[in-house]
Write a protein that holds these residues in place. Structure first.
Motif, PDB file in Angstrom:
ATOM      1  N   ASN A 184     -24.274  23.389   7.745  1.00  0.00           N
ATOM      2  CA  ASN A 184     -23.638  24.343   6.841  1.00  0.00           C
ATOM      3  C   ASN A 184     -24.045  25.778   7.141  1.00  0.00           C
ATOM      4  O   ASN A 184     -23.242  26.708   6.996  1.00  0.00           O
ATOM      5  N   VAL A 185     -25.290  25.967   7.569  1.00  0.00           N
ATOM      6  CA  VAL A 185     -25.717  27.300   7.988  1.00  0.00           C
ATOM      7  C   VAL A 185     -24.935  27.735   9.230  1.00  0.00           C
ATOM      8  O   VAL A 185     -24.488  28.890   9.337  1.00  0.00           O
ATOM      9  N   TYR A 223     -32.103  25.974   1.891  1.00  0.00           N
ATOM     10  CA  TYR A 223     -31.257  26.801   2.745  1.00  0.00           C
ATOM     11  C   TYR A 223     -31.980  28.072   3.159  1.00  0.00           C
ATOM     12  O   TYR A 223     -31.860  28.521   4.315  1.00  0.00           O
ATOM     13  N   VAL A 257     -28.042  20.695   6.218  1.00  0.00           N
ATOM     14  CA  VAL A 257     -28.279  22.109   5.906  1.00  0.00           C
ATOM     15  C   VAL A 257     -28.005  22.962   7.141  1.00  0.00           C
ATOM     16  O   VAL A 257     -27.335  24.001   7.061  1.00  0.00           O
ATOM     17  N   GLU A 295     -32.500  29.135   6.993  1.00  0.00           N
ATOM     18  CA  GLU A 295     -31.923  30.414   7.413  1.00  0.00           C
ATOM     19  C   GLU A 295     -32.991  31.380   7.925  1.00  0.00           C
ATOM     20  O   GLU A 295     -32.699  32.274   8.725  1.00  0.00           O
ATOM     21  N   GLU A 354     -32.092  23.163  -3.627  1.00  0.00           N
ATOM     22  CA  GLU A 354     -31.101  23.398  -2.576  1.00  0.00           C
ATOM     23  C   GLU A 354     -31.163  24.838  -2.078  1.00  0.00           C
ATOM     24  O   GLU A 354     -31.144  25.104  -0.868  1.00  0.00           O
ATOM     25  N   ASP A 391     -25.034  34.244   4.545  1.00  0.00           N
ATOM     26  CA  ASP A 391     -25.798  33.019   4.310  1.00  0.00           C
ATOM     27  C   ASP A 391     -24.859  31.941   3.793  1.00  0.00           C
ATOM     28  O   ASP A 391     -23.685  32.192   3.487  1.00  0.00           O
ATOM     29  N   ALA A 392     -25.389  30.731   3.700  1.00  0.00           N
ATOM     30  CA  ALA A 392     -24.557  29.582   3.352  1.00  0.00           C
ATOM     31  C   ALA A 392     -24.065  29.636   1.912  1.00  0.00           C
ATOM     32  O   ALA A 392     -22.928  29.234   1.621  1.00  0.00           O
ATOM     33  N   ASN A 427     -22.924  20.721  -0.736  1.00  0.00           N
ATOM     34  CA  ASN A 427     -23.140  22.139  -0.461  1.00  0.00           C
ATOM     35  C   ASN A 427     -23.011  23.008  -1.713  1.00  0.00           C
ATOM     36  O   ASN A 427     -21.942  23.511  -2.037  1.00  0.00           O
TER      37      ASN A 427
END
Length: 601
Positions: free
Chosen positions: A236-237, A466, A233, A470, A462, A247-248, A517
């Motif tokens: 990907n962030v 995230y 995570v 974040e 999910e 944001d992702a 993702n």
């Protein structure tokens, strides 16, 4: 009774895929792995030289050829590792191919920043030339992400991190598929290949042992798995922020022009309709005659399990897909039989799950493990939908046109399942075969359980994970397990008695989906779009067929929301999700009706 799985080398050839069509021998693959890095390095000579029509065409042609070679190299390596996770040489090939892919990402990183320095109007004029016309879609998508493409130096760095990030993402599935041991159920070792069969066994004790042992194996390493997922995570962030996305999830959705509202509408609609699931759990409990329904009962057969051979499943699928025309069925049947698209043998070390791969435009390939049940037939119907999508779209468009997205993909797979199921239900009802009708409804509800219950749950999981990262938070094993249990409890209501720890470790059991993702939600949107497409065949079968085949052929030439709109489905509306819940409710109502008749007889 203990069942010993054969070694990979001992399974019948006809039950394996034709991997030799990619590379006849391992030595041929090795030769390509030696040659490809040089071809990738040669692309760098185009850096700083893309400012002319001929030069741009030459680079894009050469890059496309190298990309196609890389796709085939990657496909062969990943396919070999899938069928035998204990094969160290196959694992080494997969890692080597990933490193070459990272080299490609880094070596071509100069292109997008350089292209964005060119005058867009001029490049659009060049795109009228035959040498560049096929690249129009790719370039238009690049222009749309202009503000998120960084300098050549930064792009090179972002390309270089792909290999270590990919290696990290590979640890969780490697652990799950190679190192975890799941005990036994009914005297049989529980494996990734048979856990679904054992958790649907008629013997409740076998089901309990299989479900608990499978969960317990993951719980034993939950802290390591949580650290792996949290790292993914964070990676990907980081990538989203490096490309200046807020944001992702926006970083994932924006390139394909999928509004965030598609995801939030799905989750809101799912939550509003959880009472439909509560009704199902209660009728299932009554049918099974249980004082309480446990999670190891949700797959228990309501009627005696029907054994299904691979050949029978092929016939069902071919008959069910007849509304799409003779040509579609002919190619489908050939691919599933003599074309050896499918690797369905059970063998030691075979990883969990199922997938379809386009494999570098050679032929579609399907990975699964056949266990002789309605579930196996359902999986095959799902994956052949993907494969026919690949076949028809690749035939329609050259390599330069982007491949269809995951959002497109899950529509095609779910559509084939839904259309075949409709055909089988009609056959069962015409024959007055109530047991077969119930078996088909069970297959449908099992499919809905995965794609319209588990996947929305994982999507909500999910999204929350995230958001926490974040916002500067953390993700520990208790965090992840508690969050999953809370989300599952919304869908279970009072219909299922939960074991919170074992229920909550569900997140760790999806070691491929959650590392893709924001993939999970697309199963639920896919099944929704598929069912709405199927409803069109009742009123206008000819028009519906042509619209659906046009959707398949369009591949990635249209963004998914636009492609579905042309096919007659508006994914910006809650209607597809609402309509699919109506289908689900219809299955539940029929079970309630049949259970009532059974109870009064």
């Amino acid at each position: 009774m203990t069942t010993t799985l054969p070694r990979r080398a001992d399974v019948p050839r006809e039950q394996t895929w034709d991997i030799e069509a990619l590379f006849p021998t391992v030595q041929d693959w090795e030769a390509e792995a030696e040659a490809l890095p040089g071809a990738i390095d040669a692309l760098s000579r185009h850096a700083g030289q893309l400012g002319g029509q001929g030069a741009l065409a030459a680079y894009l042609r050469e890059e496309g050829e190298v990309e196609l070679r890389l796709t085939r190299l990657l496909s062969y390596a990943s396919m070999g590792a899938s069928v035998d996770g204990r094969d160290a040489e196959a694992a080494a090939r997969r890692d080597r191919a990933s490193a070459i892919a990272a080299q490609y990402a880094s070596g071509t990183a100069f292109a997008e920043p350089e292209l964005l320095t060119l005058d867009e109007a001029t490049v659009r004029e060049w795109l009228t030339h035959p040498d560049l016309a096929d690249h129009r879609i790719r370039l238009e998508r690049l222009w749309r992400t202009r503000e998120h493409v960084r300098s050549a130096e930064v792009e090179e760095l972002l390309g270089a991190v792909q290999a270590p990030f990919a290696a990290g993402r590979g640890i969780h599935p490697t652990l799950a598929n190679m190192d975890l041991r799941f005990g036994t159920a009914g005297g049989e070792p529980v494996t990734q290949g048979n856990v679904d069969r054992l958790t649907s066994d008629p013997d409740r004790e076998v089901r309990r042992q299989a479900w608990e042992n499978y969960a317990d194996a993951h719980l034993a390493v939950r802290h390591a798995q949580a650290a792996m997922y949290a790292t993914n995570v964070r990676q990907n962030v980081f990538l989203a922020r490096a490309r200046r996305y807020p944001d992702a999830i926006t970083a994932t959705l924006a390139p394909d022009r999928i509004p965030l509202e598609v995801v939030t509408t799905l989750l809101d609609t799912y939550r509003a309709h959880t009472p439909t699931w509560h009704r199902y759990w209660n009728v299932r409990k009554k049918w099974l005659g249980l004082p309480e329904l446990r999670e190891y009962d949700v797959k228990a057969a309501l009627v005696p399990p029907r054994e299904v051979s691979y050949g029978q499943a092929v016939e069902w699928i071919a008959q069910g897909m007849a509304p799409l025309g003779e040509a579609y069925v002919r190619e489908l049947r050939a691919g599933l039989t003599e074309g050896r698209w499918v690797d369905y043998a059970a063998n030691e070390g075979k990883r969990q799950g199922a997938y379809s791969a386009g494999a570098g435009r050679v032929k579609p390939y399907i990975f699964m493990t056949w266990n002789g049940t309605m579930s196996s037939y359902s999986t095959l119907a799902h994956e052949i939908g993907h494969s026919m999508h690949s076949l028809l779209s690749q035939r329609e468009h050259p390599q330069a046109v982007p491949r269809y997205t995951l959002f497109h993909a899950e529509v095609a797979s779910n559509f084939d399942q839904a259309m075949v199921r409709q055909s089988l239900l009609q056959q069962a009802r015409e024959a007055g075969d109530t047991a077969f009708e119930v078996a088909i409804i069970e297959e449908a509800l099992s499919n809905f359980h995965r794609y319209f219950f588990i996947m929305p749950t994982l999507a909500a999981f999910e999204l929350e994970c995230y958001r926490r990262i974040e916002a500067g938070g953390t993700l520990s094993a208790p965090d992840l397990t508690g969050l999953t249990a809370d989300l599952l409890s919304q869908g279970y209501g009072d219909g299922v008695t939960m074991d919170r720890e074992r229920s909550g470790i569900l997140w760790a059991q999806f070691s491929t989906h959650l590392y893709a993702n924001f993939y999970a939600y697309q199963y639920a949107t896919g099944i929704s779009a598929a069912h709405q497409l199927l409803t069109q065949f009742g009123a206008d079968p000819e028009g519906a067929r042509e619209r659906y085949l046009a959707f398949l052929r369009s591949g990635g030439s249209l963004d998914p929301i636009d492609a579905l709109r042309e096919a007659g489905v508006d994914m910006l509306s809650p209607e597809p999700v609402e309509a699919t819940f109506r289908t689900l409710a219809g299955y539940v109502e029929r079970l309630e009706e049949l259970e009532g008749e059974r109870a009064s007889s």
